[in-house]
Design a protein around this motif. Structure first.
Motif, mmCIF file in Angstrom:
data_model
loop_
_atom_site.group_PDB
_atom_site.id
_atom_site.type_symbol
_atom_site.label_atom_id
_atom_site.label_comp_id
_atom_site.label_asym_id
_atom_site.label_seq_id
_atom_site.Cartn_x
_atom_site.Cartn_y
_atom_site.Cartn_z
ATOM 1 N N VAL A 1 52.159 24.475 34.971
ATOM 2 C CA VAL A 1 51.504 25.645 35.559
ATOM 3 C C VAL A 1 50.020 25.337 35.739
ATOM 4 N N ASP A 2 49.486 25.621 36.917
ATOM 5 C CA ASP A 2 48.076 25.381 37.216
ATOM 6 C C ASP A 2 47.240 26.495 36.583
ATOM 7 N N ILE A 3 46.558 26.177 35.481
ATOM 8 C CA ILE A 3 45.805 27.204 34.764
ATOM 9 C C ILE A 3 44.656 27.747 35.597
ATOM 10 N N LEU A 4 43.957 26.869 36.333
ATOM 11 C CA LEU A 4 42.833 27.336 37.141
ATOM 12 C C LEU A 4 43.292 28.333 38.204
ATOM 13 N N ALA A 5 44.440 28.060 38.824
ATOM 14 C CA ALA A 5 44.977 28.998 39.810
ATOM 15 C C ALA A 5 45.365 30.307 39.136
ATOM 16 N N PHE A 6 45.954 30.207 37.938
ATOM 17 C CA PHE A 6 46.332 31.416 37.200
ATOM 18 C C PHE A 6 45.107 32.238 36.825
ATOM 19 N N VAL A 7 44.055 31.556 36.338
ATOM 20 C CA VAL A 7 42.838 32.261 35.940
ATOM 21 C C VAL A 7 42.183 32.923 37.144
ATOM 22 N N ASP A 8 42.236 32.271 38.298
ATOM 23 C CA ASP A 8 41.691 32.851 39.528
ATOM 24 C C ASP A 8 42.356 34.184 39.838
ATOM 25 N N VAL A 9 43.688 34.199 39.811
ATOM 26 C CA VAL A 9 44.434 35.429 40.097
ATOM 27 C C VAL A 9 44.188 36.462 39.007
ATOM 28 N N PHE A 10 44.219 36.017 37.759
ATOM 29 C CA PHE A 10 44.052 36.955 36.651
ATOM 30 C C PHE A 10 42.656 37.579 36.662
ATOM 31 N N ALA A 11 41.636 36.795 37.019
ATOM 32 C CA ALA A 11 40.277 37.341 37.103
ATOM 33 C C ALA A 11 40.220 38.469 38.126
ATOM 34 N N HIS A 12 40.856 38.240 39.274
ATOM 35 C CA HIS A 12 40.966 39.272 40.303
ATOM 36 C C HIS A 12 41.558 40.549 39.723
ATOM 37 N N VAL A 13 42.713 40.391 39.096
ATOM 38 C CA VAL A 13 43.471 41.539 38.580
ATOM 39 C C VAL A 13 42.738 42.187 37.407
ATOM 40 N N PHE A 14 42.253 41.363 36.480
ATOM 41 C CA PHE A 14 41.612 41.881 35.272
ATOM 42 C C PHE A 14 40.359 42.681 35.593
ATOM 43 N N LEU A 15 39.486 42.141 36.439
ATOM 44 C CA LEU A 15 38.238 42.838 36.772
ATOM 45 C C LEU A 15 38.513 44.175 37.455
ATOM 46 N N THR A 16 39.450 44.171 38.392
ATOM 47 C CA THR A 16 39.775 45.415 39.099
ATOM 48 C C THR A 16 40.429 46.424 38.168
ATOM 49 N N ALA A 17 41.391 45.957 37.380
ATOM 50 C CA ALA A 17 42.097 46.853 36.456
ATOM 51 C C ALA A 17 41.129 47.413 35.422
ATOM 52 N N SER A 18 40.229 46.567 34.909
ATOM 53 C CA SER A 18 39.253 47.016 33.913
ATOM 54 C C SER A 18 38.307 48.052 34.512
ATOM 55 N N PHE A 19 37.861 47.803 35.744
ATOM 56 C CA PHE A 19 36.959 48.750 36.404
ATOM 57 C C PHE A 19 37.634 50.108 36.569
ATOM 58 N N PHE A 20 38.882 50.098 37.032
ATOM 59 C CA PHE A 20 39.615 51.349 37.228
ATOM 60 C C PHE A 20 39.825 52.061 35.896
ATOM 61 N N TYR A 21 40.165 51.292 34.852
ATOM 62 C CA TYR A 21 40.400 51.883 33.533
ATOM 63 C C TYR A 21 39.133 52.532 32.989
ATOM 64 N N GLU A 22 38.015 51.813 33.054
ATOM 65 C CA GLU A 22 36.761 52.352 32.521
ATOM 66 C C GLU A 22 36.280 53.544 33.344
ATOM 67 N N PHE A 23 36.537 53.518 34.641
ATOM 68 C CA PHE A 23 36.177 54.666 35.477
ATOM 69 C C PHE A 23 36.957 55.905 35.043
ATOM 70 N N MET A 24 38.250 55.711 34.763
ATOM 71 C CA MET A 24 39.075 56.832 34.304
ATOM 72 C C MET A 24 38.597 57.329 32.946
ATOM 73 N N GLN A 25 38.173 56.405 32.087
ATOM 74 C CA GLN A 25 37.652 56.809 30.777
ATOM 75 C C GLN A 25 36.366 57.611 30.924
ATOM 76 N N LEU A 26 35.538 57.214 31.892
ATOM 77 C CA LEU A 26 34.299 57.951 32.146
ATOM 78 C C LEU A 26 34.606 59.349 32.660
ATOM 79 N N VAL A 27 35.605 59.447 33.507
ATOM 80 C CA VAL A 27 36.039 60.754 34.015
ATOM 81 C C VAL A 27 36.524 61.634 32.862
ATOM 82 N N LEU A 28 37.159 60.986 31.871
ATOM 83 C CA LEU A 28 37.658 61.719 30.698
ATOM 84 C C LEU A 28 36.579 61.911 29.631
ATOM 85 N N ASN A 29 35.311 61.692 30.018
ATOM 86 C CA ASN A 29 34.150 61.959 29.158
ATOM 87 C C ASN A 29 33.951 60.952 28.031
#
Length: 214
Positions: A102-130
């Motif tokens: 398994v190409d780790i660099l390719a995996f990390v590239d995709v995961f960085a995409h997903v992780f950053l977006t998912a984290s941003f959405f999660y923290e935004f929802m937490q901010l909405v929930l005060n």
């Protein structure tokens, strides 16, 4: 009440990663078949991570689990289970890199995409929930996400990933000192874990790059 709160938190996490996967699928310039392959690999590791968290919950509360198993399964995992799940996931990724090519660099590239977006959405929802402590991390994630998307194609992928990774590590480390606590998807992150995670990830990426160049 605790169970209801746990269900809501799990629902937000699932929604966050769904948004992250969709975001990657829409923005990636790879072929559709290749994108689906990468998404399946990320989803596989996310499922493994959830399983490892459950294993951690049981291991760290073994005596209570043997007496009242449903009590352990009903309540959210603590930080120790999260740390153990990260360790087991890292071992799994290294194993796949060595034994299944398994190409780790390719995996990390995709995961960085997903992780950053998912984290941003999660923290935004937490901010909405005060949850006011989400603001600092939300700003860091927004900056990293903008840089990651805008610099793709302008910097070599290993350099871009390293820049994002260093930025995330430094940002979260600063938050642990200026706030009472810093969290990632609701789990409290200690400075020692950030340092250990950083060193371990560097070693994994270094070994992966050397293997790829060999």
């Amino acid at each position: 009440m605790v169970i209801t709160s746990s269900i809501i938190s799990i629902g937000i996490i699932i929604a966050s990663f769904t948004v992250g996967l969709v975001f990657y699928f829409l923005l990636s310039d790879l072929q559709k078949k290749e994108k689906k392959k990468h998404i399946e690999e990320v989803m596989s590791q996310l499922i493994n991570f959830v399983i490892f968290i459950w294993v951690g919950k049981i291991l760290f509360n073994l005596s209570l689990f043997l007496q009242e198993p449903m009590t352990i399964l009903a309540y959210p995992a603590d930080t120790s289970a999260f740390y153990l799940a990260v360790l087991f996931t890292a071992v799994t990724i290294v194993y796949k890199s060595i034994c299944k090519n398994v190409d780790i660099l390719a995996f990390v590239d995709v995961f960085a995409h997903v992780f950053l977006t998912a984290s941003f959405f999660y923290e935004f929802m937490q901010l909405v929930l005060n949850n006011s402590y989400s603001l600092g991390y939300l700003i860091i994630l927004a900056a990293l996400l903008i840089m990651f998307v805008s610099m793709r194609g302008r910097l070599p992928m290993p350099m871009l990933l390293m820049t994002v990774f260093v930025g995330w590590t430094a940002g979260v480390l600063v938050l642990t000192f200026i706030q009472p606590f810093a969290t990632v998807f609701g789990y409290i992150i200690e400075p020692w874990f950030i340092g250990l995670f950083f060193v371990g990830s560097l070693l994994i990426m270094f070994v992966s790059k050397r293997k790829k160049d060999a």
